[in-house]
Design a protein around this motif. Structure first.
Motif, PDB file in Angstrom:
ATOM      1  N   HIS A   7       0.833  -1.203   0.000  1.00 56.48           N
ATOM      2  CA  HIS A   7       0.000   0.000   0.000  1.00 56.48           C
ATOM      3  C   HIS A   7       0.869   1.255   0.000  1.00 56.48           C
ATOM      4  O   HIS A   7       0.554   2.237  -0.668  1.00 56.48           O
ATOM      5  CB  HIS A   7      -0.952   0.005   1.210  1.00 56.48           C
ATOM      6  CG  HIS A   7      -2.099  -0.931   1.062  1.00 56.48           C
ATOM      7  ND1 HIS A   7      -2.156  -2.145   1.704  1.00 56.48           N
ATOM      8  CD2 HIS A   7      -3.238  -0.841   0.312  1.00 56.48           C
ATOM      9  CE1 HIS A   7      -3.275  -2.762   1.381  1.00 56.48           C
ATOM     10  NE2 HIS A   7      -3.954  -2.000   0.534  1.00 56.48           N
ATOM     11  N   TRP A   8       1.938   1.226   0.799  1.00 61.94           N
ATOM     12  CA  TRP A   8       2.849   2.374   0.839  1.00 61.94           C
ATOM     13  C   TRP A   8       3.497   2.602  -0.527  1.00 61.94           C
ATOM     14  O   TRP A   8       3.621   3.740  -0.980  1.00 61.94           O
ATOM     15  CB  TRP A   8       3.933   2.178   1.899  1.00 61.94           C
ATOM     16  CG  TRP A   8       3.454   2.477   3.283  1.00 61.94           C
ATOM     17  CD1 TRP A   8       3.255   1.589   4.299  1.00 61.94           C
ATOM     18  CD2 TRP A   8       3.092   3.766   3.794  1.00 61.94           C
ATOM     19  NE1 TRP A   8       2.785   2.240   5.413  1.00 61.94           N
ATOM     20  CE2 TRP A   8       2.675   3.590   5.132  1.00 61.94           C
ATOM     21  CE3 TRP A   8       3.063   5.050   3.253  1.00 61.94           C
ATOM     22  CZ2 TRP A   8       2.257   4.629   5.932  1.00 61.94           C
ATOM     23  CZ3 TRP A   8       2.648   6.090   4.046  1.00 61.94           C
ATOM     24  CH2 TRP A   8       2.246   5.884   5.368  1.00 61.94           C
ATOM     25  N   GLU A   9       3.920   1.504  -1.176  1.00 55.07           N
ATOM     26  CA  GLU A   9       4.529   1.623  -2.498  1.00 55.07           C
ATOM     27  C   GLU A   9       3.548   2.253  -3.480  1.00 55.07           C
ATOM     28  O   GLU A   9       3.913   3.147  -4.247  1.00 55.07           O
ATOM     29  CB  GLU A   9       4.965   0.247  -3.013  1.00 55.07           C
ATOM     30  CG  GLU A   9       6.184  -0.295  -2.309  1.00 55.07           C
ATOM     31  CD  GLU A   9       6.507  -1.726  -2.718  1.00 55.07           C
ATOM     32  OE1 GLU A   9       5.764  -2.317  -3.536  1.00 55.07           O
ATOM     33  OE2 GLU A   9       7.503  -2.260  -2.195  1.00 55.07           O
ATOM     34  N   LEU A  13       4.032   5.802  -5.436  1.00 59.36           N
ATOM     35  CA  LEU A  13       3.956   5.854  -6.898  1.00 59.36           C
ATOM     36  C   LEU A  13       2.858   6.800  -7.368  1.00 59.36           C
ATOM     37  O   LEU A  13       3.036   7.544  -8.343  1.00 59.36           O
ATOM     38  CB  LEU A  13       3.713   4.448  -7.462  1.00 59.36           C
ATOM     39  CG  LEU A  13       4.874   3.471  -7.322  1.00 59.36           C
ATOM     40  CD1 LEU A  13       4.439   2.064  -7.729  1.00 59.36           C
ATOM     41  CD2 LEU A  13       6.066   3.918  -8.147  1.00 59.36           C
ATOM     42  N   GLU A  14       1.728   6.774  -6.667  1.00 59.95           N
ATOM     43  CA  GLU A  14       0.626   7.653  -7.029  1.00 59.95           C
ATOM     44  C   GLU A  14       1.017   9.117  -6.840  1.00 59.95           C
ATOM     45  O   GLU A  14       0.749   9.962  -7.688  1.00 59.95           O
ATOM     46  CB  GLU A  14      -0.588   7.307  -6.167  1.00 59.95           C
ATOM     47  CG  GLU A  14      -1.847   8.036  -6.582  1.00 59.95           C
ATOM     48  CD  GLU A  14      -3.015   7.641  -5.695  1.00 59.95           C
ATOM     49  OE1 GLU A  14      -3.633   8.563  -5.131  1.00 59.95           O
ATOM     50  OE2 GLU A  14      -3.285   6.428  -5.571  1.00 59.95           O
ATOM     51  N   ARG A  15       1.677   9.415  -5.712  1.00 61.37           N
ATOM     52  CA  ARG A  15       2.112  10.796  -5.438  1.00 61.37           C
ATOM     53  C   ARG A  15       3.139  11.276  -6.451  1.00 61.37           C
ATOM     54  O   ARG A  15       3.150  12.444  -6.824  1.00 61.37           O
ATOM     55  CB  ARG A  15       2.708  10.899  -4.031  1.00 61.37           C
ATOM     56  CG  ARG A  15       1.712  10.674  -2.941  1.00 61.37           C
ATOM     57  CD  ARG A  15       0.906  11.906  -2.686  1.00 61.37           C
ATOM     58  NE  ARG A  15      -0.029  11.629  -1.602  1.00 61.37           N
ATOM     59  CZ  ARG A  15      -1.110  12.275  -1.405  1.00 61.37           C
ATOM     60  NH1 ARG A  15      -1.453  13.263  -2.212  1.00 61.37           N
ATOM     61  NH2 ARG A  15      -1.906  11.971  -0.416  1.00 61.37           N
ATOM     62  N   LEU A  16       4.024  10.356  -6.872  1.00 59.35           N
ATOM     63  CA  LEU A  16       5.047  10.716  -7.859  1.00 59.35           C
ATOM     64  C   LEU A  16       4.494  10.742  -9.280  1.00 59.35           C
ATOM     65  O   LEU A  16       5.176  11.157 -10.211  1.00 59.35           O
ATOM     66  CB  LEU A  16       6.215   9.724  -7.786  1.00 59.35           C
ATOM     67  CG  LEU A  16       7.051   9.747  -6.515  1.00 59.35           C
ATOM     68  CD1 LEU A  16       8.051   8.609  -6.525  1.00 59.35           C
ATOM     69  CD2 LEU A  16       7.761  11.081  -6.380  1.00 59.35           C
TER      70      LEU A  16
END
Length: 159
Positions: A7-9, A13-16
């Motif tokens: 989930h953190w990954e 990735l979504e934020r980037l």
């Protein structure tokens, strides 16, 4: 509730705004090759050569502006041209037109891309040849077969 590492990954990735499922040139190869009238025993060979061209394009900044479909199409065109394969009823020019029709690209753009790919290959081979010649010259200069004056055995050293 705590988030799992996955989930953190995904959150990072979504934020980037990283797209891990983006389409690359290799994704187009099977679709284009399927529509070409290639001899059945040559399809894998053309695919391997095209993959090599695609890898070469990935290391050359001049191809950064080409979409992946154009690089794939140009790579297949360069492979067919380089292998001097005859497609049933198609000359070199007609192959380019056929490829352009398959991917919906302009013939002139595809020709330019294919020529750039072939030029990049020629340059890459030239650089590899120069590196090999420099290596051979260095080995000859440092006496690849000549005995050196430096002692190589402990018993040869006078203290």
């Amino acid at each position: 509730s705590s988030l799992t590492p996955q989930h953190w990954e995904l959150l990072v990735l979504e934020r980037l705004k990283w797209d891990l499922v983006s389409v690359i040139a290799n994704d187009f190869l099977p679709h284009i090759l399927h529509r070409l009238p290639l001899p059945a025993d040559k399809v894998e060979l053309v695919k391997k050569h095209a993959q090599t061209f695609i890898a070469l394009c990935a290391t050359d900044y001049t191809f950064v502006m080409y979409p992946p479909s154009m690089i794939a199409t140009g790579s297949i065109g360069a492979a067919v041209h380089g292998l001097s394969l005859a497609l049933s009823g198609f000359s070199g020019e007609a192959v380019t037109e056929l490829l352009a029709g398959i991917t919906g690209t302009e013939v002139d753009c595809l020709k330019a891309c294919q020529e750039q790919i072939e030029a990049a290959l020629a340059e890459s081979l030239k650089q590899a040849s120069q590196s090999q010649q420099e290596f051979s010259a260095k080995t000859a200069a440092y006496g690849g077969s000549q005995p050196t004056s430096t002692p190589t055995d402990v018993t040869d050293v006078n203290l």
